[in-house]
Design a protein around this motif. Structure first.
Motif, PDB file in Angstrom:
ATOM      1  N   THR A 423       0.844  -1.194   0.000  1.00 18.37           N
ATOM      2  CA  THR A 423       0.000   0.000   0.000  1.00 18.37           C
ATOM      3  C   THR A 423       0.881   1.245   0.000  1.00 18.37           C
ATOM      4  OG1 THR A 423      -0.136   0.034   2.423  1.00 18.37           O
ATOM      5  CG2 THR A 423      -1.883  -1.119   1.237  1.00 18.37           C
ATOM      6  N   ASP A 424       0.415   2.262  -0.686  1.00 18.50           N
ATOM      7  CA  ASP A 424       1.089   3.553  -0.751  1.00 18.50           C
ATOM      8  C   ASP A 424       0.118   4.587  -0.192  1.00 18.50           C
ATOM      9  OD1 ASP A 424       2.020   6.057  -1.430  1.00 18.50           O
ATOM     10  OD2 ASP A 424       2.519   5.565  -3.502  1.00 18.50           O
ATOM     11  N   THR A 425       0.416   5.080   1.000  1.00 19.61           N
ATOM     12  CA  THR A 425      -0.420   6.087   1.640  1.00 19.61           C
ATOM     13  C   THR A 425       0.341   7.408   1.662  1.00 19.61           C
ATOM     14  OG1 THR A 425      -1.408   4.384   3.050  1.00 19.61           O
ATOM     15  CG2 THR A 425      -1.732   6.679   3.712  1.00 19.61           C
ATOM     16  N   THR A 426      -0.163   8.402   0.944  1.00 19.01           N
ATOM     17  CA  THR A 426       0.533   9.675   0.817  1.00 19.01           C
ATOM     18  C   THR A 426      -0.346  10.798   1.336  1.00 19.01           C
ATOM     19  OG1 THR A 426       1.685   8.861  -1.148  1.00 19.01           O
ATOM     20  CG2 THR A 426       1.744  11.227  -0.754  1.00 19.01           C
ATOM     21  N   SER A 427       0.185  11.525   2.282  1.00 21.00           N
ATOM     22  CA  SER A 427      -0.570  12.606   2.916  1.00 21.00           C
ATOM     23  C   SER A 427      -0.385  13.924   2.159  1.00 21.00           C
ATOM     24  CB  SER A 427      -0.114  12.779   4.367  1.00 21.00           C
ATOM     25  OG  SER A 427       1.233  13.240   4.399  1.00 21.00           O
ATOM     26  N   LYS A 428      -1.283  14.866   2.452  1.00 21.62           N
ATOM     27  CA  LYS A 428      -1.193  16.243   1.956  1.00 21.62           C
ATOM     28  C   LYS A 428      -1.095  16.321   0.435  1.00 21.62           C
ATOM     29  CE  LYS A 428       0.848  17.613   6.332  1.00 21.62           C
ATOM     30  NZ  LYS A 428       2.038  18.112   7.068  1.00 21.62           N
ATOM     31  N   GLN A 429      -1.885  15.488  -0.211  1.00 26.48           N
ATOM     32  CA  GLN A 429      -2.034  15.593  -1.654  1.00 26.48           C
ATOM     33  C   GLN A 429      -3.004  16.737  -1.972  1.00 26.48           C
ATOM     34  OE1 GLN A 429       0.067  13.923  -3.411  1.00 26.48           O
ATOM     35  NE2 GLN A 429      -0.503  11.786  -3.654  1.00 26.48           N
ATOM     36  N   VAL A 430      -2.790  17.404  -3.088  1.00 28.78           N
ATOM     37  CA  VAL A 430      -3.539  18.617  -3.409  1.00 28.78           C
ATOM     38  C   VAL A 430      -4.710  18.286  -4.331  1.00 28.78           C
ATOM     39  CG1 VAL A 430      -3.420  20.914  -4.428  1.00 28.78           C
ATOM     40  CG2 VAL A 430      -1.473  20.017  -3.140  1.00 28.78           C
ATOM     41  N   LEU A 431      -5.915  18.593  -3.882  1.00 26.45           N
ATOM     42  CA  LEU A 431      -7.104  18.430  -4.712  1.00 26.45           C
ATOM     43  C   LEU A 431      -7.097  19.508  -5.788  1.00 26.45           C
ATOM     44  CD1 LEU A 431      -9.633  17.812  -1.813  1.00 26.45           C
ATOM     45  CD2 LEU A 431      -8.988  16.125  -3.550  1.00 26.45           C
ATOM     46  N   LYS A 432      -7.052  19.077  -7.043  1.00 29.87           N
ATOM     47  CA  LYS A 432      -6.885  20.028  -8.134  1.00 29.87           C
ATOM     48  C   LYS A 432      -8.052  21.012  -8.213  1.00 29.87           C
ATOM     49  CE  LYS A 432      -5.339  18.376 -11.985  1.00 29.87           C
ATOM     50  NZ  LYS A 432      -5.290  17.686 -13.299  1.00 29.87           N
ATOM     51  N   ASP A 433      -9.294  20.511  -8.106  1.00 32.38           N
ATOM     52  CA  ASP A 433     -10.439  21.410  -8.268  1.00 32.38           C
ATOM     53  C   ASP A 433     -10.547  22.400  -7.114  1.00 32.38           C
ATOM     54  OD1 ASP A 433     -11.124  19.465  -6.418  1.00 32.38           O
ATOM     55  OD2 ASP A 433     -13.074  18.994  -7.316  1.00 32.38           O
ATOM     56  N   VAL A 434     -10.414  21.900  -5.889  1.00 31.28           N
ATOM     57  CA  VAL A 434     -10.553  22.765  -4.725  1.00 31.28           C
ATOM     58  C   VAL A 434      -9.420  23.785  -4.670  1.00 31.28           C
ATOM     59  CG1 VAL A 434     -10.669  22.844  -2.198  1.00 31.28           C
ATOM     60  CG2 VAL A 434     -11.762  20.971  -3.448  1.00 31.28           C
ATOM     61  N   SER A 435      -8.181  23.333  -4.906  1.00 34.46           N
ATOM     62  CA  SER A 435      -7.034  24.241  -4.821  1.00 34.46           C
ATOM     63  C   SER A 435      -7.060  25.291  -5.924  1.00 34.46           C
ATOM     64  CB  SER A 435      -5.727  23.444  -4.872  1.00 34.46           C
ATOM     65  OG  SER A 435      -5.588  22.775  -6.113  1.00 34.46           O
ATOM     66  N   SER A 436      -7.443  24.889  -7.125  1.00 33.92           N
ATOM     67  CA  SER A 436      -7.496  25.861  -8.225  1.00 33.92           C
ATOM     68  C   SER A 436      -8.565  26.913  -7.965  1.00 33.92           C
ATOM     69  CB  SER A 436      -7.774  25.142  -9.549  1.00 33.92           C
ATOM     70  OG  SER A 436      -6.685  24.296  -9.898  1.00 33.92           O
ATOM     71  N   ALA A 437      -9.723  26.468  -7.437  1.00 32.84           N
ATOM     72  CA  ALA A 437     -10.791  27.422  -7.112  1.00 32.84           C
ATOM     73  C   ALA A 437     -10.355  28.361  -5.991  1.00 32.84           C
ATOM     74  CB  ALA A 437     -12.055  26.664  -6.719  1.00 32.84           C
ATOM     75  N   SER A 438      -9.661  27.817  -4.984  1.00 33.01           N
ATOM     76  CA  SER A 438      -9.209  28.638  -3.866  1.00 33.01           C
ATOM     77  C   SER A 438      -8.153  29.638  -4.315  1.00 33.01           C
ATOM     78  CB  SER A 438      -8.657  27.744  -2.755  1.00 33.01           C
ATOM     79  OG  SER A 438      -8.231  28.508  -1.654  1.00 33.01           O
ATOM     80  N   LEU A 439      -7.221  29.192  -5.151  1.00 34.19           N
ATOM     81  CA  LEU A 439      -6.178  30.090  -5.634  1.00 34.19           C
ATOM     82  C   LEU A 439      -6.768  31.180  -6.528  1.00 34.19           C
ATOM     83  CD1 LEU A 439      -3.205  30.829  -5.834  1.00 34.19           C
ATOM     84  CD2 LEU A 439      -2.927  29.108  -7.631  1.00 34.19           C
ATOM     85  N   GLN A 440      -7.736  30.809  -7.352  1.00 34.87           N
ATOM     86  CA  GLN A 440      -8.401  31.802  -8.200  1.00 34.87           C
ATOM     87  C   GLN A 440      -9.121  32.848  -7.349  1.00 34.87           C
ATOM     88  OE1 GLN A 440      -8.756  32.303 -11.947  1.00 34.87           O
ATOM     89  NE2 GLN A 440      -9.073  34.121 -10.687  1.00 34.87           N
ATOM     90  N   ALA A 441      -9.793  32.379  -6.310  1.00 36.28           N
ATOM     91  CA  ALA A 441     -10.473  33.321  -5.425  1.00 36.28           C
ATOM     92  C   ALA A 441      -9.480  34.251  -4.738  1.00 36.28           C
ATOM     93  CB  ALA A 441     -11.299  32.559  -4.379  1.00 36.28           C
ATOM     94  N   GLY A 442      -8.336  33.696  -4.339  1.00 37.84           N
ATOM     95  CA  GLY A 442      -7.320  34.522  -3.695  1.00 37.84           C
ATOM     96  C   GLY A 442      -6.746  35.569  -4.628  1.00 37.84           C
ATOM     97  N   LEU A 443      -6.528  35.201  -5.898  1.00 32.74           N
ATOM     98  CA  LEU A 443      -6.019  36.168  -6.868  1.00 32.74           C
ATOM     99  C   LEU A 443      -7.002  37.320  -7.082  1.00 32.74           C
ATOM    100  CD1 LEU A 443      -4.406  33.963  -9.680  1.00 32.74           C
ATOM    101  CD2 LEU A 443      -3.233  35.639  -8.239  1.00 32.74           C
ATOM    102  N   LEU A 444      -8.264  36.999  -6.993  1.00 32.87           N
ATOM    103  CA  LEU A 444      -9.282  38.027  -7.193  1.00 32.87           C
ATOM    104  C   LEU A 444      -9.530  38.854  -5.932  1.00 32.87           C
ATOM    105  CD1 LEU A 444     -11.877  36.015  -9.319  1.00 32.87           C
ATOM    106  CD2 LEU A 444     -10.259  37.750 -10.133  1.00 32.87           C
ATOM    107  N   GLY A 445      -8.893  38.455  -4.832  1.00 35.39           N
ATOM    108  CA  GLY A 445      -9.061  39.192  -3.579  1.00 35.39           C
ATOM    109  C   GLY A 445     -10.293  38.806  -2.807  1.00 35.39           C
ATOM    110  N   GLN A 446     -10.883  37.649  -3.122  1.00 39.12           N
ATOM    111  CA  GLN A 446     -12.108  37.228  -2.446  1.00 39.12           C
ATOM    112  C   GLN A 446     -11.788  36.591  -1.090  1.00 39.12           C
ATOM    113  OE1 GLN A 446     -14.004  34.607  -5.253  1.00 39.12           O
ATOM    114  NE2 GLN A 446     -14.406  36.242  -6.732  1.00 39.12           N
ATOM    115  N   ALA A 447     -12.624  36.825  -0.129  1.00 37.66           N
ATOM    116  CA  ALA A 447     -12.427  36.293   1.223  1.00 37.66           C
ATOM    117  C   ALA A 447     -12.490  34.766   1.203  1.00 37.66           C
ATOM    118  CB  ALA A 447     -13.499  36.836   2.159  1.00 37.66           C
ATOM    119  N   GLY A 448     -11.599  34.129   1.976  1.00 35.44           N
ATOM    120  CA  GLY A 448     -11.575  32.676   2.076  1.00 35.44           C
ATOM    121  C   GLY A 448     -10.749  31.995   1.018  1.00 35.44           C
TER     122      GLY A 448
END
Length: 896
Positions: A423-448
């Motif tokens: 088994t290969d258990t890897t922590s702190k993998q980045v969810l592409k959809d959630v992270s891209s949406a969060s980064l986009q919101a941050g670039l736009l200056g949106q809260a959260g």
């Protein structure tokens, strides 16, 4: 037609078994032969007194193993010139993490058959490069191994299709009485990379006296990590001093951004906690940092095995072997990272960080950032800490059977069951959809949203972007076997003719299950592997050992295999040994091989990353060497229409012993393989994008950048994004080489003796087809296929003391991974020099039962030897030698 063919093959195998069994039974009631002390050497099923036969076999015994200072099986094999290690168990950039595998003749690990006590083992659950199946060498505890036999010759006629390049047989003890405790301690001189091994072996009962024997082995192993800040090469990742690239991190504290729309170099995010500078590869302004990190994993391994033998009447025996090995490899990965394909929109943004980016220059030479331009963001999510990968592997093995005699026939029937679950258990993998949406919101200056322009984002923003992935795989191998042998079937001109035959049935399965989120493509910058397949094989084989006169010995073998998915295979072998005098032996062999595709090559789906040089862009941009290195996504897929690989193997050699204390063996070998299976070479695909029809459709590129193309005339392609690499029967592989093994002992009367041993492996040619229909092209003299490697050991023995010095030397090569790849000649033709690593060893027996062995590997702390081509921007040495001196001590105590 396929059904008829399969039925015909099954009938052929049954007929072959019947004929061989009939020959056995006709002779079963012949008079009993005299008992002799015989052994079975790898490469034959017939026991013999004279172990030097028609095919070369290298035997490494327990004492020699301890003098290498090796802590693992992979480390032991890495010191043998004819072998190379594909995986050493510490790699963090492979789909088969945590495992170790060996190569012979420069061929992949899938062509090497690994045996334990002459029997097959289950493959590792994860395939290397998503196609190469192999036995994990880490599942074999080195302390329990009594000897290693290496047959560097095609042996498909004896053992089956996996033995194209050769066989490695690990042997444990038999009929051992007493108890032995051994300990191995080693550490890099810098204080890290410690290796600790303790083993206990206990044998109860004597088969001859007590009628039974039980052998128990316990082996515990631990290895601590190496750290980059303790070793000069890794401590300063700016490798321009070696002619390489600047390997310092550019995505930490805070990272950088690039304006995708203006095509101009990027900018370091204001507030850099490192050093602001210019990337030599891209011209971007970046933030350079050199964080402390692990360069090898933490490893823990525990193995328990038992071998029980019960003597029955008339020399018959029941036997059982059971073994369990569990290992845990903990790998420190990098910091979580946003998707490399992210493009952030800035239209309407209120983020104040954008105001810190430079606008148009006063003279108009630079367009600069304009609100609304799309940004690429190169920043690790360092607030989360490093990702951790835990690879847990459990290997279980059981063998049970009977051995004895039927008339003059040595007979054995056995069943073996093998399984590896990983088994290969890897922590702190980045969810592409959630992270891209969060980064986009941050670039736009949106809260959260995740704001890339602030030094630290809160956990409430970071944690929702992360997940833990779990990949698991199970590989199983079950086998039934019946074999019989008679070293004196009949006499030919007064000399005995030996014969062996056998029949086998095996069932192999693999089930590699990816994490569902990763399989869906929603983990940033990570690929996924999926494979589920099975195979059954029915086999029958026979082997003669025929004396011709008093000086010639002939080995003739024939094996028939029926694969439920690839039909029939019949492979003969003929080997001859001629001893014209007592001091000279000439030998030669010819055999054929049949290698069915591995199960992942037939049925797997893989998303990976490859390293390539994109000369279509690098030429106009002026990038050379490692600055022209790209890592696009690669899509690989199993191909059920693959044909089996076939090969012809040849060897010829001479063994000389002109005086008692001098022996020399020189062997030539050749392998001619056809229908070789491999994924389409990514570099070849890119080099011929506009030259070979259909290749351009296999390459995905980002949209072209008009501003960049205006600045760099001749640039007419977007940045490479992905490649599709189908598995295919590419063509031919043609290999020729020489092996030299020379030993000399100089006796000094009462002052002891000096021993010399020279082992040398030399490729005469190494050619492979790169694409279907293409003639084989030389791949020799690149970093991955050096022309030769050499080991020379000098030792002095006096009474119970021995001191030895070993020089391991590796050939000079061209400065490129593979000479078939396109490259700037000024870079390629600047050769990488040959280099030598020295190992020192001292051993003694202090008193009855006690032995001590101490030594230093890489005694003179060999400096870095570097390759700086586009596709291999790294040292050519193994990591063990690269980090400097390694000091070790072995202690063993045996008592009855």
């Amino acid at each position: 037609m396929k059904t008829i063919q399969e039925k015909s093959c099954a009938r052929a195998v049954r007929i072959a078994c019947g004929l061989l069994a009939g020959a056995t039974l006709l002779t079963a009631h012949a008079q009993e032969a005299e008992k002799a002390q015989r052994v079975v050497i790898t490469g034959s099923n017939i026991s013999r007194i004279d172990v030097e036969g028609p095919t070369p076999v290298e035997v490494i015994k327990r004492d020699a193993i301890e003098k290498t200072g090796a802590g693992t099986v992979a480390e032991l094999l890495s010191k043998i010139p004819s072998m190379s290690i594909a995986l050493d168990g510490t790699s963090t950039s492979t789909f088969a993490g945590g495992a170790a595998s060996a190569q012979l003749r420069g061929l992949d690990a899938k062509y090497v058959l690994v045996l334990l006590n002459g029997r097959r083992l289950a493959n590792y659950g994860f395939a290397d490069s998503a196609e190469n199946t192999f036995v994990d060498l880490n599942s074999l505890p080195l302390a329990a191994i009594e000897s290693v036999e290496i047959l560097r010759d095609g042996a498909s006629a004896i053992y089956g299709s996996d033995a194209v390049a050769g066989v490695i047989n690990f042997k444990t003890r038999k009929n051992y009485q007493g108890t032995e405790i051994s300990a191995n301690v080693g550490q890099n001189e810098k204080g890290d990379g410690g290796s600790y091994n303790v083993s206990l072996t206990a044998g109860f009962g004597d088969i001859d006296k007590d009628g039974q024997n039980l052998l128990l082995t316990l082996d515990a192993f631990k290895r601590t990590p190496l750290w980059n800040n303790k070793h000069a090469y890794y401590a300063n990742p700016d490798h321009r001093q070696y002619g390489g690239s600047d390997g310092r991190s550019t995505s930490l504290y805070l990272g950088s951004v690039r304006d995708f729309d203006n095509g101009e170099p990027g900018y370091a995010i204001p507030g850099c906690r490192g050093t602001v500078g210019t990337s030599a590869g891209t011209g971007d302004q970046v933030c350079f940092t050199s964080p402390v990190n692990q360069i090898s994993p933490h490893i823990e391994r525990l193995g328990v095995s038992a071998i029980y033998t019960k003597q029955l009447s008339n020399g018959n025996e029941l036997f059982a072997e059971a073994g369990v090995t569990t290992s845990k490899t903990t790998v420190q990965q990098g910091f979580p990272r946003f998707s490399s394909g992210f493009l952030g929109n800035t239209a309407g943004s209120t983020n104040p960080g954008l105001a810190g980016l430079p606008g148009p220059s006063a003279d108009g030479s630079l367009a600069g950032f304009t609100m609304g331009d799309r940004l690429q963001v190169f920043r690790d999510i360092y607030e989360a800490g490093r990702s951790e990968q835990v690879l847990a592997s459990d290997t279980v093995r059981f063998v049970g059977g009977w051995r004895g005699t039927i008339g003059k026939w040595d007979s054995e029937a056995a069943i073996s069951l093998n399984q590896n679950h990983v088994t290969d258990t890897t922590s702190k993998q980045v969810l592409k959809d959630v992270s891209s949406a969060s980064l986009q919101a941050g670039l736009l200056g949106q809260a959260g949203g995740y704001d890339p322009f602030v030094y630290w984002n809160p956990a409430s923003v970071v944690n929702p972007m992360l997940t833990t992935t779990v990949r698991s795989a199970t590989s199983r191998l079950g086998m039934l076997e019946w074999k019989m042998s008679n070293p004196e079937l009949f006499n030919l001109a007064g000399a005995p003719v030996g014969f062996a035959w056998g029949a086998q049935f095996s069932r192999e399965t693999i089930n590699d299950v990816p994490d569902p989120v990763m399989a869906a493509g929603n983990i940033a910058n990570y690929g996924a592997v999926s494979s589920k397949a099975s195979r059954s094989v029915v086999s029958a084989y026979g082997e003669f050992n025929i004396p011709v006169g008093k000086t010639v010995e002939v080995q003739a073998a024939l094996r028939g295999d029926h694969y439920n998915d690839f039909g029939n295979s019949v492979n003969p072998k003929l080997a001859i040994a001629w001893r014209p005098t007592n001091t000279v032996m000439l030998r030669a062999a010819a055999t054929t091989s049949f290698k069915a595709p591995t199960l992942p090559e037939i049925n797997s789906t893989t998303t990976a990353y490859v390293t390539v040089a994109d000369w279509a862009r690098c030429g106009p941009l002026g990038y050379v060497g490692p600055n022209c290195s790209y890592s696009p996504k690669a899509y690989l897929k199993g191909n059920p229409d693959l044909k089996a690989e076939k090969a012809n193997n040849f060897s010829a050699g001479i063994v000389l012993q002109p005086v008692k204390d001098l022996s020399v063996a020189l062997d030539w070998y050749a392998i001619y393989q056809r229908d070789t299976i491999q994924a389409l070479d990514a570099q070849y695909l890119l080099d011929n994008e506009d030259k070979i029809a259909g290749f351009a459709a296999l390459i995905g590129r980002d949209p072209r950048n008009a501003a960049l193309e205006a600045k760099y005339p001749g640039l007419n392609k977007g940045r490479i994004n992905n490649v599709t690499l189908p598995y295919m029967n590419v063509g031919k592989t043609q290999i020729q080489g020489l092996d030299l093994d020379a030993n000399y002992t100089l006796k000094l009367a009462e002052f002891g003796k000096v021993k010399f041993r020279e082992t040398h492996s030399h490729f005469l040619s190494y050619k492979q087809s790169i694409a279907p229909g293409q003639d084989p092209t030389s791949r020799l003299d690149g970093v991955y296929h050096p022309k030769w490697s050499n080991s020379f050991r000098t030792s002095y023995e006096y009474k119970q003391y021995e001191a030895g010095l070993t020089a391991r030397t590796y050939a000079s090569t061209k400065n490129i991974d593979d000479p078939t790849h396109s490259q700037d000649p000024a870079v390629t033709n600047k050769r990488i020099p040959s280099y030598t690593v020295w190992d020192l060893n001292f051993s003694t027996r202090l008193r009855a039962g006690w032995s001590v062995n101490v030594g230093v590997n890489n005694l003179f702390d060999k400096g870095v030897v570097y390759a700086n081509a586009a596709s291999i921007d790294a040292p050519v040495q193994s990591k063990n030698d690269l980090v400097g001196r390694y000091i070790y001590a072995n202690m063993r105590y045996a008592f009855k």
